[in-house]
Design an enzyme around this catalytic site. Structure first.
Site, mmCIF file in Angstrom:
data_model
loop_
_atom_site.group_PDB
_atom_site.id
_atom_site.type_symbol
_atom_site.label_atom_id
_atom_site.label_comp_id
_atom_site.label_asym_id
_atom_site.label_seq_id
_atom_site.Cartn_x
_atom_site.Cartn_y
_atom_site.Cartn_z
ATOM 1 C CB VAL A 1 17.520 -26.673 2.585
ATOM 2 C CG1 VAL A 1 16.304 -25.586 2.382
ATOM 3 C CG2 VAL A 1 17.008 -27.060 3.682
ATOM 4 C CD GLU A 2 20.649 -21.230 2.538
ATOM 5 O OE1 GLU A 2 20.711 -20.057 1.840
ATOM 6 O OE2 GLU A 2 20.555 -21.526 3.682
ATOM 7 C CG HIS A 3 23.395 -22.402 -3.343
ATOM 8 N ND1 HIS A 3 24.137 -21.582 -4.880
ATOM 9 C CD2 HIS A 3 23.344 -21.174 -2.326
ATOM 10 C CE1 HIS A 3 23.836 -20.066 -4.403
ATOM 11 N NE2 HIS A 3 23.885 -20.346 -3.335
ATOM 12 C CG ASN B 1 21.253 -24.327 4.005
ATOM 13 O OD1 ASN B 1 21.049 -25.152 3.934
ATOM 14 N ND2 ASN B 1 21.149 -23.596 5.024
ATOM 15 C CG ASP C 1 20.548 -27.274 -6.365
ATOM 16 O OD1 ASP C 1 20.173 -26.860 -7.470
ATOM 17 O OD2 ASP C 1 20.925 -28.343 -6.439
#
Length: 338
Positions: free
Chosen positions: A141-143, A139, A99
């Site tokens: 780093v992710e969403h 997470n 994201d």
């Protein structure tokens, strides 16, 4: 005399027509070939999978959530961003962009057939696709969703989701919950199980594979690949050390040594342990391994032979195994792609 001849001729013609009709409708059942019988010892067709009946409105909600960027903090990515159903459930990158445009630390596996796996993620930390669906959302780093309540509040402010969740979960006082969200996404992912050529072969059609593909299947079995890659998913059931016979980074030229399950458990015995991936759609889900370090399928086959079964797989065998693995390719129905 003429009448007798005509009657006999008529009976003969009737008999011929009757036999022809019976031959047309009664198809002989052919015995499975020796190779098919051998394959049955290691693999199962997708047709053998028993699937639960899931309400269509839950599947539809799960699909909407899967493709919706509202499920990321800044609204920049969806589940489909890293697990793109237009490209066999992956993004074909070594590491996916989150994201905030930061890269994740491991390669994104395909969401197609994922529900067939015995566990989820490269370190096996989630038991099923429903539990897995929540991991990337929270997470950073992710969403990048800071917590479950944050996302619940976000979705409760959207009238379309208010109606959809109420329809799917009518008995819940508050239908929009994080658990219901991941449950719906899991319901959608459980529809992603297309039939491939190899399934057709396992179901009894010996002509589904050509001669080279059959040679590849034989080489795959004879070289011990079925130790980790078997069952209906052709893998996805075991946690195994990557590099049983040598340091994997010597062959993959990985920039960073990933310690696998050990990073989560800190147990010495978990060093370099990873979930063995499913090989369904492996032709399309490059680059390979947990760090996406190898782009070539043939090269990956040779590396796996050396690292996991201590064999120098010949060029001919590698070509044949690659041909066999391509029979595991199957695309999902267009209705699931967005």
């Amino acid at each position: 005399m003429k009448k007798v001849v005509l009657v006999m001729l008529g009976l003969a013609l009737f008999s011929c027509k009757k036999e022809a009709k019976e031959d047309f409708f009664v198809k002989p059942v052919s015995e499975k070939s020796e190779l098919q019988k051998k394959a049955d010892n290691f693999f199962k067709s997708i047709s053998t999978v028993e699937t639960a009946t899931i309400p269509q409105n839950k599947i539809d909600l799960g699909k909407k959530l899967y493709f919706d960027k509202v499920l990321s903090k800044n609204g920049t990515i969806s589940c489909n961003s890293c697990h793109n159903l237009a490209t066999f459930g992956v993004d074909n990158k070594s590491f996916s962009t989150g994201d905030t445009k930061e890269l994740g630390g491991r390669n994104s596996p395909s969401s197609i057939y994922a529900f067939l796996h015995g566990m989820q993620f490269w370190d096996g930390r989630a038991k099923d696709v429903e539990e897995q669906a929540g991991g990337p959302l929270l997470n950073p780093v992710e969403h990048g969703i800071p917590n479950e309540a944050f996302l619940e509040k976000k979705l409760r402010a959207i009238p379309e989701y208010q109606a959809a969740f109420k329809s799917v979960f009518p008995n819940d006082k508050e239908p929009i919950t994080f658990a219901n969200l991941t449950n719906a996404i899991g319901a959608f992912e459980r529809q992603l199980a297309p039939e491939c050529k190899f399934d057709n072969y396992l179901d009894g059609n010996d002509q589904a594979l050509n001669d080279q593909e059959k040679k590849g299947l034989t080489a795959f079995i004879d070289n011990g690949c079925t130790t980790c890659h078997s069952g209906v998913a052709v893998g996805g059931q075991l946690i195994q050390k990557f590099g049983l016979y040598d340091d994997y980074s010597k062959f993959t030229h990985s920039k960073k040594l990933d310690m696998g399950v050990y990073d989560r458990t800190k147990k010495q015995g978990d060093q370099l342990m990873f979930k063995t991936p499913s090989l369904r759609n492996v032709e399309k889900t490059y680059p390979y391994f947990h760090d996406g370090s190898v782009a070539s399928l043939k090269e990956s086959i040779i590396i796996m032979g050396k690292l996991q079964v201590n064999k120098d797989i010949s060029n001919a065998d590698a070509n044949d195994i690659e041909a066999f693995l391509k029979t595991l390719t199957a695309d999902v129905d267009a209705k699931y792609k967005g």
